[in-house]
Design a protein around this motif. Structure first.
Motif, mmCIF file in Angstrom:
data_model
loop_
_atom_site.group_PDB
_atom_site.id
_atom_site.type_symbol
_atom_site.label_atom_id
_atom_site.label_comp_id
_atom_site.label_asym_id
_atom_site.label_seq_id
_atom_site.Cartn_x
_atom_site.Cartn_y
_atom_site.Cartn_z
ATOM 1 N N UNK A 231 0.797 -1.225 0.000
ATOM 2 C CA UNK A 231 0.000 0.000 0.000
ATOM 3 C C UNK A 231 0.833 1.280 0.000
ATOM 4 N N UNK A 232 2.161 1.154 -0.150
ATOM 5 C CA UNK A 232 3.011 2.345 -0.210
ATOM 6 C C UNK A 232 4.342 1.955 -0.841
ATOM 7 N N UNK A 233 5.001 2.924 -1.505
ATOM 8 C CA UNK A 233 6.238 2.634 -2.241
ATOM 9 C C UNK A 233 7.468 2.761 -1.347
ATOM 10 N N UNK A 234 7.463 2.028 -0.230
ATOM 11 C CA UNK A 234 8.607 2.063 0.677
ATOM 12 C C UNK A 234 9.864 1.520 0.004
ATOM 13 N N UNK A 235 9.724 0.400 -0.716
ATOM 14 C CA UNK A 235 10.878 -0.267 -1.321
ATOM 15 C C UNK A 235 11.603 0.622 -2.321
ATOM 16 N N UNK A 236 10.847 1.352 -3.108
ATOM 17 C CA UNK A 236 11.455 2.214 -4.125
ATOM 18 C C UNK A 236 12.352 3.260 -3.478
ATOM 19 N N UNK A 237 11.844 3.888 -2.417
ATOM 20 C CA UNK A 237 12.650 4.901 -1.735
ATOM 21 C C UNK A 237 13.856 4.261 -1.056
ATOM 22 N N UNK A 238 13.687 3.068 -0.486
ATOM 23 C CA UNK A 238 14.797 2.360 0.167
ATOM 24 C C UNK A 238 15.937 2.122 -0.825
#
Length: 373
Positions: A231-238
């Motif tokens: 539900x959120x693009x955490x991986x992309x920012x990581x």
């Protein structure tokens, strides 16, 4: 924007506040061993990856009051858990309960929440997730104080002192979060030779190396629970965050020395540092610190000495000998000692200029600063 509960160790609260502010988060409140703050998905990742004093990062899903079990069930059943854990994923629940008039058992509180999550999933999709207590895809955490209930989701997974670079530990370990925080509290001087007696498996040295290389404390970690969230693009920012770290940071020529008499501990330290210390001048030696001939006259010394708990010592004899060694070989140096307390270090014949109470696990310990003249 998310409201976050960020857990740390006792004594590191201000360090955590400083980190969160550096990453652009808004501080809402500071509590014992935790900070409540507000920020977006980038703050979630930043605090997990970049803050060396963080243990867990939780996102608040819902907060409500409940005067009874029935009231609790009605409120918790309104949370759209189907958005946070898919039926093909496993989940687990942990709870802390304090002074609640209608429930006094954290295990029962966890059971109530587990059943509510399963019921919501069944109503929305016709099936439910399996529970995996040991290694869940998604972990929920609830904190109940009197009639106030807060439901969180764990974005870290395993505690963040599991950095991903370490192999095996020696006896009486200092975990990575504690080591990192101590280095910061002591204002570790990277331009002075660093001597770490009784280095064990090299946790202080490993964290010091990461600081010198300007690497994020959890840059070696392979997994965070936020990677399981759809539900959120955490991986992309990581991934973007890790790619933004400079790869060829100029390193100081100042050496780091680790000394321990335990063969297994030294081998573990050497194996860990082979992985992370490339470019740093690190020497790990098996030796008796009291007999070791230091290659430097002035140094920044940091040591975790035996507490006379798991590792038994003659406290008076040990600290008398330690004080004599420091005064003889390290005049003009700064020394920080993590010990069980002043009743032990007073035998050194040195006056501490600062004492900071901390905990190593459940054991109360004291970090003391000594200027050696």
């Amino acid at each position: 924007m998310y409201t976050l509960l960020v857990k740390t160790l006792s004594g590191f609260e201000q360090l955590l506040v400083d980190d969160i502010r550096e990453y652009g988060g808004e501080i809402l409140s500071v509590q014992k061993r935790s900070v409540i703050c507000k920020g977006d998905h980038r703050l979630v990742v930043d605090v997990n990856v970049r803050s060396g004093v963080t243990v867990f990062v939780y996102i608040l899903l819902e907060k409500f009051t409940a005067a009874s079990k029935e009231h609790y069930v009605r409120n918790v059943s309104k949370i759209p858990f189907q958005n946070f854990v898919k039926t093909h994923q496993t989940f687990a629940v942990k709870s802390d309960v304090f002074q609640c008039p209608w429930i006094d058992n954290s295990m029962y509180a966890s059971l109530l929440l587990k059943d509510a999550i399963a019921d919501v999933q069944r109503k929305t999709s016709g099936s439910r997730s399996n529970v995996n207590v040991e290694n869940p895809d998604v972990e929920f955490y609830q904190y109940i104080y009197r009639d106030s209930v807060s439901i969180y989701i764990n974005t870290s997974g395993q505690p963040l002192y599991k950095r991903g670079y370490k192999t095996l530990s020696a006896k009486a370990p200092v975990n990575e979060v504690l080591a990192h925080g101590i280095l910061r509290l002591s204002k570790y001087n990277q331009n002075t030779p660093f001597v770490n007696p009784f280095c064990g498996s090299g946790t202080f040295i490993s964290e010091a190396v990461m600081m010198r290389k300007k690497q994020y404390p959890n840059s070696y970690r392979q997994h965070f629970s936020f990677s399981n969230f759809s539900w959120e693009s955490f991986d992309t920012y990581w991934k973007n965050l890790l790619n933004s770290v400079p790869q060829n940071t100029p390193l100081s020529d100042v050496e780091i020395y680790g000394i321990d008499n335990d063969y297994t501990a030294i081998k573990n330290a050497q194996k860990t540092l082979e992985k992370i210390a490339e470019g740093c001048k690190v020497r790990i030696e098996r030796a008796d610190f009291f007999q070791w001939k230091s290659p430097v006259d002035k140094a920044f010394l940091l040591m975790n000495v035996p507490y006379n708990q798991r590792l038994k010592i003659d406290s008076k004899a040990f600290f008398t000998k330690l004080g004599d060694t420091l005064k003889k070989n390290y005049s003009g140096s700064e020394c920080w000692i993590l010990s069980a307390g002043k009743e032990h270090t007073r035998h050194m014949g040195l006056k501490s200029s600062q004492t900071i109470p901390l905990y190593n696990g459940q054991l109360p310990v004291f970090l003391q600063q000594f200027h050696i003249y």
